[in-house]
Design an enzyme around this catalytic site. Structure first.
Site, mmCIF file in Angstrom:
data_model
loop_
_atom_site.group_PDB
_atom_site.id
_atom_site.type_symbol
_atom_site.label_atom_id
_atom_site.label_comp_id
_atom_site.label_asym_id
_atom_site.label_seq_id
_atom_site.Cartn_x
_atom_site.Cartn_y
_atom_site.Cartn_z
ATOM 1 N N CYS A 90 0.647 -1.436 -0.202
ATOM 2 C CA CYS A 90 -0.404 -0.132 0.308
ATOM 3 C C CYS A 90 1.349 1.520 -0.232
ATOM 4 O O CYS A 90 1.607 1.694 -1.177
ATOM 5 C CB CYS A 90 -1.160 -0.275 0.889
ATOM 6 S SG CYS A 90 -2.164 1.313 1.181
ATOM 7 N N HIS A 196 -3.957 -4.433 -0.045
ATOM 8 C CA HIS A 196 -3.745 -4.854 1.268
ATOM 9 C C HIS A 196 -3.828 -6.466 1.292
ATOM 10 O O HIS A 196 -5.167 -7.389 1.047
ATOM 11 C CB HIS A 196 -4.405 -4.654 2.420
ATOM 12 C CG HIS A 196 -4.083 -2.900 3.025
ATOM 13 N ND1 HIS A 196 -3.465 -2.875 3.389
ATOM 14 C CD2 HIS A 196 -4.763 -1.941 2.380
ATOM 15 C CE1 HIS A 196 -3.576 -1.365 3.793
ATOM 16 N NE2 HIS A 196 -4.426 -0.727 3.002
ATOM 17 N N GLU A 198 -2.860 -8.534 3.866
ATOM 18 C CA GLU A 198 -3.232 -9.055 4.958
ATOM 19 C C GLU A 198 -4.951 -8.876 5.002
ATOM 20 O O GLU A 198 -5.526 -9.231 5.819
ATOM 21 C CB GLU A 198 -2.875 -8.151 5.853
ATOM 22 C CG GLU A 198 -3.328 -6.793 6.445
ATOM 23 C CD GLU A 198 -2.740 -5.345 5.073
ATOM 24 O OE1 GLU A 198 -2.397 -4.372 5.456
ATOM 25 O OE2 GLU A 198 -2.476 -6.082 4.070
#
Length: 214
Positions: A90, A196, A198
């Site tokens: 990001c 992202h 995650e």
């Protein structure tokens, strides 16, 4: 040769802590993968790791100020020059570039040639909503970072600015939000993804696992 010597050593991985990243979420993703990572705030120790991840949430200028004040900017540059693998996530990906126009022109790490610009909302009768937020596809080129994934896969995005590569060969993934923009980059050992991982369920975990396995 004894089979012990044929075993691949697990890489030592650090998440760079410069007070601008979603460190817990990134570390939790690696925990789900069963991979041990260290959150590292000491720039002198970065060189001891086999892989580093540069996360980031917030404004480009603030992030560069935090990196510089901690000596992390030069530590990350030196790490990249060593040839070991680095992944920006990001804002962390955007920091890899030479500059950003967010709140004025700010110099970046200069590891990828190009700059970071705002989404051009003037192209459309109905302006794009910024930030670009939510699930979107990333269309990728063949690269080990995307091993095992379809050429177009969904990932989770939250950003108001995007990268422009000076050398299009450094762009290894694109997404569409009004128009095509670069959402993944790679130049030798330096890589970055705008979404992202995650927060992107199995597709994101696969990217992180592939990075570990490079």
């Amino acid at each position: 040769m004894h089979p012990f010597y044929l075993l691949r050593r697990t890489p030592f991985v650090a998440i760079v802590d410069y007070n601008m990243g979603n460190l817990a979420s990134v570390k939790n993703a690696f925990d789900l993968l069963g991979e041990k990572v260290t959150v590292e705030s000491d720039p002198d120790k970065l060189k001891t790791y086999d892989r580093i991840i540069l996360p980031g949430v917030g404004a480009f200028g603030d992030a560069m100020e935090h990196l510089s004040s901690r000596g992390m900017d030069e530590a990350v540059r030196e790490y990249a020059a060593s040839g070991k693998y680095l992944l920006g996530i990001c804002l962390g990906m955007q920091l890899l570039f030479e500059s950003s126009e967010e709140f004025g022109i700010t110099q970046g790490l200069g590891l990828i040639h190009g700059r970071v610009v705002a989404f051009d909302t003037s192209r459309f009768h109905t302006p794009l909503k910024v930030p670009h937020m939510g699930w979107n596809r990333m269309f990728t080129q063949t690269h080990p970072l995307f091993s095992g994934l379809d050429e177009a896969h969904y990932l989770y995005f939250v950003h108001s600015y995007h990268a422009l590569c000076s050398d299009q060969n450094d762009s290894i993934g694109e997404s569409i939000y009004g128009y095509r923009f670069t959402s993944a980059v790679a130049h030798d050992n330096v890589m970055g993804i705008q979404p992202h991982p995650e927060k992107s369920h199995q597709n994101g975990l696969s990217i992180l696992k592939n990075f570990i396995n490079l």
